[in-house]
Enzyme design. Structure first.
Site, PDB file in Angstrom:
ATOM      1  N   ASP A 183      -1.464   5.126  -1.752  1.00  0.00           N
ATOM      2  CA  ASP A 183      -2.100   4.825  -3.133  1.00  0.00           C
ATOM      3  C   ASP A 183      -1.685   3.498  -3.310  1.00  0.00           C
ATOM      4  OD1 ASP A 183      -3.370   7.366  -3.156  1.00  0.00           O
ATOM      5  OD2 ASP A 183      -1.706   8.161  -4.757  1.00  0.00           O
ATOM      6  N   GLU A 201       2.466   5.586  -3.979  1.00  0.00           N
ATOM      7  CA  GLU A 201       2.767   6.957  -3.497  1.00  0.00           C
ATOM      8  C   GLU A 201       2.215   6.937  -1.999  1.00  0.00           C
ATOM      9  OE1 GLU A 201       1.209  10.291  -5.887  1.00  0.00           O
ATOM     10  OE2 GLU A 201       1.780   9.348  -7.750  1.00  0.00           O
ATOM     11  N   ARG A 249      -7.430   4.584  -2.643  1.00  0.00           N
ATOM     12  CA  ARG A 249      -6.606   5.443  -1.648  1.00  0.00           C
ATOM     13  C   ARG A 249      -7.068   4.789  -0.195  1.00  0.00           C
ATOM     14  NH1 ARG A 249      -5.506  10.652  -1.295  1.00  0.00           N
ATOM     15  NH2 ARG A 249      -4.267  10.299  -3.158  1.00  0.00           N
ATOM     16  N   LYS A 275       6.256   9.893 -14.437  1.00  0.00           N
ATOM     17  CA  LYS A 275       5.807  11.007 -13.778  1.00  0.00           C
ATOM     18  C   LYS A 275       6.871  11.901 -12.964  1.00  0.00           C
ATOM     19  CE  LYS A 275       4.618   7.650 -10.221  1.00  0.00           C
ATOM     20  NZ  LYS A 275       3.275   7.086  -9.080  1.00  0.00           N
ATOM     21  N   ASN A 316       0.882  10.050   0.409  1.00  0.00           N
ATOM     22  CA  ASN A 316       0.164  11.307   0.375  1.00  0.00           C
ATOM     23  C   ASN A 316       0.194  11.869   1.571  1.00  0.00           C
ATOM     24  OD1 ASN A 316      -0.910  11.985  -2.587  1.00  0.00           O
ATOM     25  ND2 ASN A 316      -1.233   9.622  -1.937  1.00  0.00           N
ATOM     26  N   ARG A 355     -10.191   4.165  -7.163  1.00  0.00           N
ATOM     27  CA  ARG A 355     -10.734   5.502  -8.376  1.00  0.00           C
ATOM     28  C   ARG A 355     -10.444   4.679  -9.613  1.00  0.00           C
ATOM     29  NH1 ARG A 355      -6.580   9.322  -5.235  1.00  0.00           N
ATOM     30  NH2 ARG A 355      -5.404   7.104  -5.166  1.00  0.00           N
ATOM     31  N   ARG A 358      -5.629   6.666 -15.975  1.00  0.00           N
ATOM     32  CA  ARG A 358      -5.542   7.451 -14.805  1.00  0.00           C
ATOM     33  C   ARG A 358      -6.507   7.258 -14.087  1.00  0.00           C
ATOM     34  NH1 ARG A 358      -3.574  13.019 -16.368  1.00  0.00           N
ATOM     35  NH2 ARG A 358      -5.373  12.562 -17.785  1.00  0.00           N
ATOM     36  N   LYS A 415       6.199  11.100  -3.996  1.00  0.00           N
ATOM     37  CA  LYS A 415       6.454   9.886  -4.849  1.00  0.00           C
ATOM     38  C   LYS A 415       7.750   9.099  -4.027  1.00  0.00           C
ATOM     39  CE  LYS A 415       3.787  11.540  -8.102  1.00  0.00           C
ATOM     40  NZ  LYS A 415       3.332  13.065  -7.345  1.00  0.00           N
TER      41      LYS A 415
END
Length: 315
Positions: A274, A282, A211, A161, A284, A226, A234, A126
């Site tokens: 993301d 984000e 993504r 979050k 990852n 997504r 979400r 994050k």
């Protein structure tokens, strides 16, 4: 000479091979005649100053009826491997951090570790996005409820979050004046004892949480959007989102160009960004997913791109 690979991952018997990026990497390595070794979960440690674990010979097959076979396990120094893939899922808790310290010891002894364990410790998924403020939406990281309430008043609608969640867990959507905001803040911050994050809500989420995969700092030309379903906000596949493969936009490529060189310099060979609308949310680095979905939708071999880069290093 046959190259040897060890993989640190969650239990291989419980993965979903149609969606598992670690499995895609194993298939590609086996196709290239690497010998595969599975690090039994929880077995990493140090003996006589050497980093190692209980390793079992591994064979994989793209067959949902039987996708792996393991041989007997024995303690093996990781320096005996040409490559170690660190693919454990979050949370990045004390146990995870200890494993990265073992892997750093293996790297000092000569093992190549992907992704770099020091980077895994430094780059919270994050917080890492905030290294690139030109790419991110308005964001607040705090323990203080009053600060979050002020942020909600400024932004109108926000997403909150934890800093160590994954798969869409512990993500809340709220707004200024929401009677539930206080209890959300109490839950996420443990009554002010731990950090949480808030970002401006991006309505472009209805077009998908993209993504974007980076291999050695360069973006794969297609992403997986997504898309939330029903009343869900979400987009995470684990939260019921629908995946749609799309070519990268010009903005996506710009974000990748901002982020990629820094992450490559930190030893992050395989990364998932993301992106919602025009904004990075984000970064990852622990165990990015979506290889198999993008491969299937765009006719790519993303694990092949990764192993091309890794084999260039070894050569």
């Amino acid at each position: 000479m046959t190259r040897k690979l060890a993989i640190v991952m969650d239990p291989i018997g419980s993965i979903k091979i149609a969606k598992d990026s670690s499995f895609a990497m194993l298939l590609e390595a086996q196709r290239r005649d690497w010998t595969l070794h599975y690090v039994l979960p929880g077995s990493l440690g140090m003996r006589g100053g050497e980093a190692g674990g209980r390793l079992a010979a591994l064979a994989v097959a793209d067959d949902p009826a039987g996708w792996y076979r393991l041989g007997g396990a024995a303690w093996t120094p990781l320096a005996a491997m040409d490559l170690v893939l660190m693919r454990r899922d979050p949370p990045v808790d004390a146990d995870y951090l200890h494993d990265t310290q073992i892997l750093s010891a293996a790297a000092r002894a000569g093992a190549r570790v992907c992704n770099d364990p020091a980077g895994l410790r430094d780059l919270n998924e994050k917080l890492a996005a905030l290294l690139f403020p030109q790419c991110t939406p308005p964001t607040l990281v705090s323990r203080e409820a009053a600060g979050f309430r002020e942020f909600a008043a400024e932004q109108g609608e926000i997403v909150l979050k934890t800093l160590d969640g994954m798969g869409g867990r512990s993500i809340f959507r709220s707004r200024h004046g929401d009677p539930n905001l206080n209890v959300i803040l109490e839950t996420l911050t443990a009554d002010g004892r731990q950090l949480a994050m808030a970002q401006r809500f991006l309505p472009e989420i209805n077009q998908g949480d993209k993504r974007i995969l980076l291999v050695d700092g360069e973006p794969v030309p297609y992403c997986l959007a997504r898309i939330p379903q029903g009343d869900e906000f979400r987009g995470n596949l684990a939260a019921g989102g629908r995946g749609e493969v799309r070519p990268l936009s010009d903005r996506d490529r710009w974000i990748a160009a901002q982020v990629g060189p820094e992450l490559k310099a930190r030893g992050m060979r395989f990364v998932g960004l993301d992106v919602i609308g025009d904004w990075l949310t984000e970064v990852n680095v622990t165990s990015p997913t979506c290889i198999r979905e993008i491969d299937a939708g765009a006719g790519l071999n993303i694990a092949g791109l990764l192993f091309d880069a890794l084999e260039r290093d070894l050569a």
